[in-house]
Structures are given as structure tokens and as C-alpha cells.
Motif scaffolding. Structure first.
Motif, PDB file in Angstrom:
ATOM      1  N   GLY A   6      10.851  10.813   4.551  1.00 30.89           N
ATOM      2  CA  GLY A   6       9.401  10.834   4.653  1.00 30.89           C
ATOM      3  C   GLY A   6       8.658  10.638   3.355  1.00 30.89           C
ATOM      4  O   GLY A   6       7.437  10.811   3.317  1.00 30.89           O
ATOM      5  N   TYR A   7       9.354  10.267   2.270  1.00 34.40           N
ATOM      6  CA  TYR A   7       8.650  10.091   0.998  1.00 34.40           C
ATOM      7  C   TYR A   7       7.668   8.930   1.072  1.00 34.40           C
ATOM      8  O   TYR A   7       7.984   7.845   1.564  1.00 34.40           O
ATOM      9  CB  TYR A   7       9.653   9.830  -0.130  1.00 34.40           C
ATOM     10  N   TRP A   8       6.459   9.183   0.573  1.00 32.44           N
ATOM     11  CA  TRP A   8       5.487   8.108   0.375  1.00 32.44           C
ATOM     12  C   TRP A   8       6.014   7.181  -0.708  1.00 32.44           C
ATOM     13  O   TRP A   8       6.609   7.643  -1.688  1.00 32.44           O
ATOM     14  CB  TRP A   8       4.150   8.676  -0.093  1.00 32.44           C
ATOM     15  N   HIS A   9       5.788   5.870  -0.559  1.00 27.80           N
ATOM     16  CA  HIS A   9       6.187   4.954  -1.619  1.00 27.80           C
ATOM     17  C   HIS A   9       5.199   3.798  -1.769  1.00 27.80           C
ATOM     18  O   HIS A   9       4.685   3.265  -0.810  1.00 27.80           O
ATOM     19  CB  HIS A   9       7.609   4.421  -1.435  1.00 27.80           C
ATOM     20  N   TYR A  10       4.947   3.503  -3.033  1.00 25.15           N
ATOM     21  CA  TYR A  10       4.133   2.352  -3.461  1.00 25.15           C
ATOM     22  C   TYR A  10       5.051   1.485  -4.301  1.00 25.15           C
ATOM     23  O   TYR A  10       5.665   1.962  -5.255  1.00 25.15           O
ATOM     24  CB  TYR A  10       2.937   2.839  -4.274  1.00 25.15           C
ATOM     25  N   MET A  11       5.173   0.214  -3.920  1.00 29.10           N
ATOM     26  CA  MET A  11       6.078  -0.697  -4.622  1.00 29.10           C
ATOM     27  C   MET A  11       5.261  -1.846  -5.220  1.00 29.10           C
ATOM     28  O   MET A  11       4.492  -2.488  -4.507  1.00 29.10           O
ATOM     29  CB  MET A  11       7.121  -1.275  -3.665  1.00 29.10           C
ATOM     30  N   ARG A  12       5.450  -2.089  -6.507  1.00 25.56           N
ATOM     31  CA  ARG A  12       4.761  -3.197  -7.174  1.00 25.56           C
ATOM     32  C   ARG A  12       5.796  -4.065  -7.881  1.00 25.56           C
ATOM     33  O   ARG A  12       6.608  -3.568  -8.681  1.00 25.56           O
ATOM     34  CB  ARG A  12       3.741  -2.673  -8.189  1.00 25.56           C
ATOM     35  N   TYR A  13       5.774  -5.354  -7.585  1.00 29.62           N
ATOM     36  CA  TYR A  13       6.709  -6.296  -8.204  1.00 29.62           C
ATOM     37  C   TYR A  13       6.180  -6.684  -9.590  1.00 29.62           C
ATOM     38  O   TYR A  13       5.142  -7.333  -9.698  1.00 29.62           O
ATOM     39  CB  TYR A  13       6.877  -7.535  -7.330  1.00 29.62           C
ATOM     40  N   LEU A  14       6.880  -6.278 -10.632  1.00 29.81           N
ATOM     41  CA  LEU A  14       6.478  -6.643 -11.993  1.00 29.81           C
ATOM     42  C   LEU A  14       6.881  -8.077 -12.305  1.00 29.81           C
ATOM     43  O   LEU A  14       6.303  -8.715 -13.188  1.00 29.81           O
ATOM     44  CB  LEU A  14       7.115  -5.677 -12.997  1.00 29.81           C
ATOM     45  N   THR A  15       7.889  -8.565 -11.591  1.00 33.84           N
ATOM     46  CA  THR A  15       8.299  -9.972 -11.636  1.00 33.84           C
ATOM     47  C   THR A  15       8.635 -10.365 -10.199  1.00 33.84           C
ATOM     48  O   THR A  15       8.825  -9.498  -9.348  1.00 33.84           O
ATOM     49  CB  THR A  15       9.563 -10.164 -12.506  1.00 33.84           C
ATOM     50  N   PHE A  70       0.847  -1.186   0.000  1.00 32.96           N
ATOM     51  CA  PHE A  70       0.000   0.000   0.000  1.00 32.96           C
ATOM     52  C   PHE A  70       0.890   1.245   0.000  1.00 32.96           C
ATOM     53  O   PHE A  70       2.024   1.215   0.485  1.00 32.96           O
ATOM     54  CB  PHE A  70      -0.894   0.023   1.245  1.00 32.96           C
ATOM     55  N   MET A  71       0.357   2.343  -0.535  1.00 30.59           N
ATOM     56  CA  MET A  71       1.087   3.602  -0.453  1.00 30.59           C
ATOM     57  C   MET A  71       1.277   3.967   1.021  1.00 30.59           C
ATOM     58  O   MET A  71       0.321   4.023   1.790  1.00 30.59           O
ATOM     59  CB  MET A  71       0.304   4.699  -1.177  1.00 30.59           C
ATOM     60  N   HIS A  72       2.525   4.192   1.423  1.00 30.50           N
ATOM     61  CA  HIS A  72       2.827   4.466   2.821  1.00 30.50           C
ATOM     62  C   HIS A  72       4.138   5.239   2.916  1.00 30.50           C
ATOM     63  O   HIS A  72       4.870   5.363   1.930  1.00 30.50           O
ATOM     64  CB  HIS A  72       2.965   3.149   3.599  1.00 30.50           C
ATOM     65  N   TYR A  73       4.417   5.754   4.103  1.00 30.22           N
ATOM     66  CA  TYR A  73       5.755   6.260   4.374  1.00 30.22           C
ATOM     67  C   TYR A  73       6.253   5.624   5.662  1.00 30.22           C
ATOM     68  O   TYR A  73       5.471   5.086   6.449  1.00 30.22           O
ATOM     69  CB  TYR A  73       5.792   7.789   4.434  1.00 30.22           C
ATOM     70  N   ASP A  74       7.556   5.655   5.873  1.00 31.57           N
ATOM     71  CA  ASP A  74       8.141   4.933   7.002  1.00 31.57           C
ATOM     72  C   ASP A  74       8.006   5.736   8.290  1.00 31.57           C
ATOM     73  O   ASP A  74       8.124   6.964   8.289  1.00 31.57           O
ATOM     74  CB  ASP A  74       9.609   4.621   6.722  1.00 31.57           C
ATOM     75  N   ILE A  75       7.811   5.030   9.380  1.00 30.09           N
ATOM     76  CA  ILE A  75       7.500   5.658  10.661  1.00 30.09           C
ATOM     77  C   ILE A  75       8.590   6.618  11.115  1.00 30.09           C
ATOM     78  O   ILE A  75       8.317   7.621  11.777  1.00 30.09           O
ATOM     79  CB  ILE A  75       7.218   4.582  11.739  1.00 30.09           C
ATOM     80  N   ASP A  76       9.857   6.345  10.724  1.00 24.89           N
ATOM     81  CA  ASP A  76      10.968   7.185  11.175  1.00 24.89           C
ATOM     82  C   ASP A  76      11.369   8.257  10.163  1.00 24.89           C
ATOM     83  O   ASP A  76      12.323   8.993  10.388  1.00 24.89           O
ATOM     84  CB  ASP A  76      12.178   6.324  11.529  1.00 24.89           C
ATOM     85  N   LEU A  77      10.641   8.357   9.051  1.00 24.73           N
ATOM     86  CA  LEU A  77      10.913   9.346   8.007  1.00 24.73           C
ATOM     87  C   LEU A  77      12.392   9.365   7.612  1.00 24.73           C
ATOM     88  O   LEU A  77      12.994  10.408   7.374  1.00 24.73           O
ATOM     89  CB  LEU A  77      10.459  10.749   8.436  1.00 24.73           C
ATOM     90  N   ALA A  78      12.991   8.189   7.535  1.00 22.90           N
ATOM     91  CA  ALA A  78      14.421   8.084   7.247  1.00 22.90           C
ATOM     92  C   ALA A  78      14.731   8.374   5.779  1.00 22.90           C
ATOM     93  O   ALA A  78      13.845   8.337   4.911  1.00 22.90           O
ATOM     94  CB  ALA A  78      14.912   6.685   7.597  1.00 22.90           C
ATOM     95  N   ASN A  79      16.010   8.660   5.503  1.00 19.92           N
ATOM     96  CA  ASN A  79      16.534   8.623   4.143  1.00 19.92           C
ATOM     97  C   ASN A  79      16.768   7.160   3.799  1.00 19.92           C
ATOM     98  O   ASN A  79      17.461   6.448   4.541  1.00 19.92           O
ATOM     99  CB  ASN A  79      17.861   9.381   4.056  1.00 19.92           C
TER     100      ASN A  79
END
Length: 286
Positions: free
Chosen positions: A219-228, A140-149
Motif C-alpha cells: 500500500g505504499y504511495w509512490h511518485y516516479m520521475r524519470y530523470l532520463t 502522479f503520487m498514487h498507491y496500487d489498487i491491490d495494496l500489493a508488495n
């Protein structure tokens, strides 16, 4: 109509000085294509190798079911031996993913296959995390709790990544007291009539290939989808921006505890209220 996404810049390789100047300081994402070719992991790490080295380890699995009030924080939906999971990935599409799997803790010998590169940021050396997924599985689109780089190193196959910065929060149907957007939004192919505020959101997109590194700023939001079928490893550096560091401390010490208490007190009604608020809070900007 599609999401308003621009391609994440790509470089073949980059010096520490150029990375700091052009990407870290302005907090912009970048894909570095040829940075880890001297790692043993570059040539060794594939699903067969993972199965050989860690096949007997029991791993936690997650799918795309909606959040339920009974779920603990990052509570797994299933468990499986790594060997069986790799066989599943190679045999057929599956929603099951592994995330935040600490390789130092679970399989220390993997540490010999990589090093901690010098990007000019101090990387947290106790938190190298692996992420696995089957074809068409996604986070799901989310960002990490610690807003890390975050430096996201991809191995085997191809992965689609969509990013938004925190300035886009008002358009993303962010669920209050959480780190996610509405889970029923398909960021791969969103219904922009149902979710009209997304038309105003401006983000980034790339496809990651084996050996490439994606830098995700604080703090970037990220959505990851595995194409393979494939897997990635993340290394992280603590947030430097005081505002983001403050948000991280709040998330860990306050927000997460408020959410846990309200789940116990209100049950699923708390989850339903949050999902409704995500719409009413966002519709003002659509």
C-alpha cells in the motif's frame, strides 16, 4: 522548505531471511543493488533491445493530464508502435509513459530474460508489468489498487522514487474514492505554502539505477520521475496484512464501482467535488 524525506536504505545483496526480517516484516522499503546480475535481462534489456523485439507492437501511452470524468479506468491517452515510441524517447523529452504493460501477454519471449526471485513471498507469475517514461515524465503520487508488495526492477537510465506509507494519508491531500493525491501537487518540488500539510508528511526517497531493485511495501504511495529515458518491471506479491487485504478487496469490488457510477451520474462535478474534499479533509491536519 523541502519535503521531509529520508533516503531509502540500500544493500548490495540480501538473503531471503534478512529481507523478511529487516524489510518485509517491519514493512520498510529497501533498494537492492546487485540482485539480478545473472538475468539475461541485466545485460540485454535496453531501449534498443525493446525496439528490436517489440517494435511492431502497438502500445498504450499515458501523459500527465488531470483525470476527466469521461476517462475509463486506466484508459490510454494515445497509442503508438513501440519502435516509434522508443525513437521518441531517445529523440526528445516527452510526457508519454507506458504503465502496467503485461509482457507475458504482449511479448511472451521476454519471459526468457528473467526469473521470479525467491524473496520469501509468493510472486504473482501472471502479472510481470513494464513501465516506460521519457526524461522528466512522471506518475502522479498514487498507491496500487491491490495494496500489493511490489518489487520494482529498473533498466536503463535513472529514476527518482518518492514513497509514503498509508499512515501519512492525512497529510497527502488524498482524493476520496480514488488511489491518487491532488494531481496539481508537484511532489518533485512542492509549494509547501499552498499545500501546508505536506510539511508534516514523512516519506522516503531514492534514485534507481540500471539493475537495481526497489522493494515497496504493502500500500505504499509512490511518485516516479524519470530523470532520463528508461523503463522498469514490477513483480508483485499479494498483501499479507489482513487490513490491507481488506482494503484491496474493497477498492476492487466497491470503491472503483462507486467512482464509475458517480462519474456517469455527476460528470465532471464529481471530479471537482473529490478534489475539493481532498483539501478540506487534509487542511484539518495542516
Amino acid at each position: 522548505m523541502k519535503l521531509n524525506l529520508q533516503d531509502i536504505p540500500r544493500v548490495k545483496t540480501i538473503s531471503k531471511e534478512d529481507f523478511i526480517k529487516h524489510y518485509f516484516k517491519p514493512q520498510k522499503p529497501v533498494v537492492i543493488e546487485q540482485f539480478i546480475e545473472d538475468w539475461p535481462a541485466y545485460s540485454k534489456w535496453n531501449l534498443d533491445y525493446i525496439k528490436k523485439v517489440a517494435g511492431d507492437v502497438t502500445v498504450p501511452l499515458y501523459d500527465d493530464r488531470p483525470v476527466h470524468h469521461n476517462d475509463g479506468f486506466n484508459q490510454a491517452h494515445a497509442k503508438m508502435k513501440m519502435a516509434d515510441y522508443v525513437d521518441l524517447l531517445k529523440r526528445e523529452p516527452t510526457k508519454y509513459r507506458i504503465f502496467l504493460w503485461n509482457i507475458l501477454k504482449e511479448v511472451p519471449q521476454f519471459q526468457k530474460d528473467f526469473n521470479y526471485p525467491d524473496f520469501g513471498l509468493r510472486l504473482m507469475k501472471k502479472l510481470p508489468m513494464l513501465f516506460f517514461g521519457g526524461k522528466d515524465s512522471y506518475t502522479f503520487m498514487h498507491y496500487d489498487i491491490d495494496l500489493a508488495n511490489i518489487f520494482h526492477f529498473h533498466f536503463e537510465g535513472k529514476k527518482k522514487c518518492i514513497l509514503f506509507d498509508q499512515n501519512q494519508n492525512k497529510y497527502l491531500y488524498k482524493v476520496p474514492h480514488s488511489l491518487i493525491t491532488r494531481e496539481d501537487i508537484d511532489f518533485n518540488d512542492p509549494d509547501l505554502e499552498k499545500w501546508p500539510a505536506l510539511k508534516k508528511a514523512q516519506g522516503w526517497v531514492c534514485n534507481l539505477n540500471h539493475g537495481e531493485v526497489l522493494y515497496m511495501p504493502e500500500g505504499y504511495w509512490h511518485y516516479m520521475r524519470y530523470l532520463t529515458p528508461g523503463f522498469s518491471m514490477s513483480l508483485r506479491a499479494i498483501a499479507r496484512n489482513p487490513k490491507n487485504l481488506g482494503k484491496a478487496i474493497y477498492n476492487i469490488l466497491v470503491m472503483r464501482n462507486i467512482d464509475n457510477v458517480m462519474r456517469r451520474l455527476k460528470g465532471q462535478k464529481w471530479i471537482e467535488w473529490k478534489n475539493k474534499k481532498a483539501i478540506t479533509n487534509t487542511d484539518r491536519f495542516s
